[in-house]
Structures are given as structure tokens and as C-alpha cells.
Design an enzyme around this catalytic site. Structure first.
Site, PDB file in Angstrom:
ATOM      1  N   SER A 101       0.795  -1.238   0.000  1.00 18.49           N
ATOM      2  CA  SER A 101       0.000   0.000   0.000  1.00 18.49           C
ATOM      3  C   SER A 101       0.824   1.282   0.000  1.00 18.49           C
ATOM      4  O   SER A 101       0.296   2.342  -0.338  1.00 18.49           O
ATOM      5  CB  SER A 101      -0.848   0.007   1.265  1.00 18.49           C
ATOM      6  N   VAL A 297       0.598  -3.648   4.053  1.00 16.38           N
ATOM      7  CA  VAL A 297       0.355  -4.928   4.718  1.00 16.38           C
ATOM      8  C   VAL A 297       1.554  -5.877   4.736  1.00 16.38           C
ATOM      9  O   VAL A 297       1.522  -6.894   5.414  1.00 16.38           O
ATOM     10  CB  VAL A 297      -0.863  -5.680   4.126  1.00 16.38           C
TER      11      VAL A 297
HETATM   12  N1  GLU Z   1      -1.867  -5.147  -2.497  1.00 18.70           N
HETATM   13  C1  GLU Z   1      -2.598  -5.024  -1.271  1.00 18.70           C
HETATM   14  C2  GLU Z   1      -4.084  -5.117  -1.531  1.00 18.70           C
HETATM   15  O1  GLU Z   1      -4.559  -4.586  -2.475  1.00 18.70           O
HETATM   16  C3  GLU Z   1      -2.241  -3.738  -0.599  1.00 18.70           C
HETATM   17  C4  GLU Z   1      -2.937  -3.558   0.707  1.00 18.70           C
HETATM   18  C5  GLU Z   1      -2.200  -2.737   1.709  1.00 18.70           C
HETATM   19  O2  GLU Z   1      -0.976  -2.787   1.816  1.00 18.70           O
HETATM   20  O3  GLU Z   1      -2.928  -2.040   2.433  1.00 18.70           O
HETATM   21  O4  GLU Z   1      -4.800  -5.748  -0.825  1.00 18.70           O
END
Ligand code: GLU
Length: 350
Positions: A101, A297
Site C-alpha cells: 500500500s 500490509v
Molecule cells: N496489495 C494489497 C491489496 O490490495 C495492498 C494492501 C495494503 O498494503 O494495504 O490488498
């Protein structure tokens, strides 16, 4: 009341009375002042924070993307980069992980640079949803407005606005732009990308929902794929500190001295981070740390002290909203130890 953005023909659901008034008048005086303390004090604060929280055993690593579940939860690194390009680091700072994210911040900055303050605030929005980053209900409650660029709906919308007439051209723009923020060529973690691409049905559904509201001009599945790639870019805590320091330095990378975005774009990006950077715990973060931040995340967090420097932390176990537990504690410790909190002042005659 909904208006229409004439350039895009997309309904404008921004409701705040400040939103339609354009950017605030520029002022040479309106910059954050002060500098980081000397390198010894910065190193001391990082070392103290590292030792203090190294053994903290709270939180759970993300497992909804299968390859993230396999990470070593004990990894822990802290890195600072000043606007002069001086770095200080402790712990596992060269270990590479996917940006997740945190990429949303930098893609937003690049798009803001291209489209400007008003267009992105209208198309994407700048208010916190108070709901999880992948909430479908948040979109429904806002009549299809993504709300802000740091939740998945807003990030997918922002990615759709990246210059380029094909997904490959958009991806090349993003990869190049984030590499300029980092000051070195970044590459994708193929395993993380494949793992998320095989399991990102929810993000594809979010993109389709945005399309159904007429909020996405590009193909939802292709756009989600570019977004998934940007989240899979591989970097270290040290890289993230340089990227954060570029946002602290009015858009000039303090290590390469290359201009990446304008100072006004950095300012807009930091405002968005302050409102929504730590998901639905952004208020807690601002209250405790007093600076714009963004978490991801995989366990990274960037914290930006405008005009001073950037702090990056990495530790995979997360709180229920998706923020690294050790990273938040360490950032709060360092922010207070070296006087970074933006809201702190002393009476003038104290
Ligand atoms: N690629 C992750 C998603 O779309 C990123 C989420 C995050 O880091 O908040 O779920």
C-alpha cells in the site's frame, strides 16, 4: 450537491466547502521549518527504539496474500534519511519486501503532478472512509466515490489516471516514477505478484463496482493488474527512507538530487497521508506520532517530517487494521526522541 468535472465528465461528489476553491495561495513562508538533530542523536534514537521494541510480540502477519504469510515475523529494521541525504539505519534494513500500500502514496504524487490538485481531489477524494482499506461498503456509502487514494478503491482509480494509453505504458510510468523516488531502478517481486494476482478477486470486484458507478475510464481488470504490480515492487527499508525523504524535501530526491515532483505535490500528498495513511487508525497515529505516515500490509511504514527527513520502518506483524505493530511504536518513539511531531510547540516566552 453533485457537480460535474468538465474535463472528465465524471460526477464530482466532493462535498467539503473548501474542495471547489482550488489550491491555497502559494506562500514562500508556508513551509515547515527546523532540521533534524545531528547524526549521533538520530542513530541513538533509532538504536533505542530498536532495542525497546525488538522483542515485542504482538500482531499477526498478513495472510490474505499467500506469499506474505511466509515472511519471518522477527524481521525488524529502522532507517532515517535526512533532506541532506544523510542516512542512519539499524536492524534488517537491507532485507527486501514488497511495497504494497505504500506505493499508493507515490503513484498519487505522480498523478497529482500530471493532473493537478483540483482534478485528483475531485476524481478520487481526500477524506478518510473510517472503514477497512478494501471495503466495498465504503464505496456504496459514498455513491461510488472512492473517497481517498490510500484505500484500494481510490488507489485503483488513481492508477487508472496514470498517463499512458495501454496498461504496459501505465506500468512503465509507475515503475520509472517510483524508481526516481527511490533513487535506483526498482523491480517487481514476481512471486508476490503472482500470489496476489491469483487471489485479488476482491480488488477486481472493487474496480468493477467503480466502473458501474462511471468512476473508471479504463478496463477494470487491466487496471487492477497494474495496481497489483505496483504493490509488488521490491525494496528495502533504506529505499523507503529515501522515498520518504523525497516527500520531505519538496519532491527532490536528496540522494540523487533529481527532481521527482513539485513541492506543492509533496504537500498535497502529505496531507492525504495525514488523513488516511494508517487506514482506520489514522487518527490514533496522528494523535500519537504527529506526522503524515503510510503503512502497507507487508509491514512497512513511512513517516515524513516535512523539511527534515523521512523515517522508514519494517516489521511484518500487523494490528487489526493492517499497520505494523513494532513499526508504529518505533516511529512514535523516534518522532518524540528527536523532536519531529508537527503539532508540538513551546510558548514563545517559556
Ligand atoms: N496489495 C494489497 C491489496 O490490495 C495492498 C494492501 C495494503 O498494503 O494495504 O490488498
Amino acid at each position: 450537491m453533485a457537480q460535474t468535472d468538465l474535463r472528465t465528465n465524471i460526477p464530482d461528489f466532493a462535498t467539503g466547502s473548501l474542495a471547489g476553491d482550488g489550491p491555497a495561495p502559494a506562500s514562500r513562508e508556508a513551509i515547515s521549518t527546523g532540521s533534524l538533530p545531528g547524526p549521533e542523536r538520530v542513530k541513538q534514537a533509532l538504536g533505542d527504539a530498536y532495542r525497546r521494541y525488538r522483542d515485542l510480540d504482538e500482531g499477526k502477519v498478513a495472510d490474505y496474500i499467500p506469499s506474505l504469510a511466509r515472511v519471518d515475523p522477527s524481521l525488524f529494521g529502522l532507517s532515517v534519511c535526512s533532506v541532506e541525504g544523510l542516512t542512519a539505519s539499524v536492524g534488517d534494513v537491507t532485507h527486501e519486501f514488497s511495497i504494497q500500500s505504500i506505493s499508493k502514496v507515490f503513484v498519487f504524487a505522480l498523478v497529482c503532478q500530471e493532473l493537478g490538485h483540483l482534478a485528483v481531489s475531485r476524481r478520487v477524494g481526500v477524506n478518510n472512509t473510517g472503514l477497512p482499506f478494501n471495503s466495498v461498503m465504503a464505496i456504496e456509502l459514498a455513491d461510488g466515490q472512492p473517497r481517498n487514494p490510500l484505500v484500494n478503491a481510490g488507489a485503483i482509480t488513481t492508477t487508472s489516471l496514470v498517463p499512458g494509453s495501454t496498461p504496459d505504458a501505465k506500468w512503465a510510468f509507475i515503475k520509472d516514477g517510483l524508481s526516481r523516488f527511490a533513487g535506483r531502478p526498482l523491480d517487481i517481486d514476481e512471486e508476490v505478484y503472482a500470489s496476489e494476482a491469483a487471489t485479488n478477486q476482491r480488488n477486481m470486484a472493487i474496480a468493477r463496482l467503480l466502473q458501474s458507478y462511471g468512476r473508471l475510464d479504463t478496463d477494470p481488470i487491466e487496471t487492477t493488474d497494474v495496481y497489483t504490480k505496483q504493490c509488488s515492487l521490491l525494496l528495502s527499508t533504506e529505499d523507503l527512507a529515501v522515498m520518504a525523504a523525497t516527500l520531505a524535501d519538496g519532491g527532490v530526491n536528496p540522494v540523487t538530487h533529481q527532481k521527482v515532483v513539485d513541492p506543492s505535490v509533496c504537500r498535497d500528498t502529505l496531507a492525504v497521508m495525514a488523513a488516511s495513511g494508517l487506514y482506520e487508525f489514522s487518527g490514533d497515529w496522528l494523535f500519537e506520532v504527529g506526522m503524515p505516515g503510510k503503512s502497507g500490509v507487508s509491514g512497512g511504514i513511512i513517516t515524513v517530517a516535512p523539511g527534515k527527513g523521512g523515517l522508514a520502518t519494517f516489521s511484518p506483524p500487523l494490528d487489526p487494521a493492517g499497520n505494523s505493530v513494532r513499526g508504529q511504536r518505533a516511529a512514535r518513539y523516534v518522532a518524540h526522541a528527536i523532536g519531529l511531531d508537527l503539532f508540538a510547540s513551546k510558548p514563545i516566552d517559556a
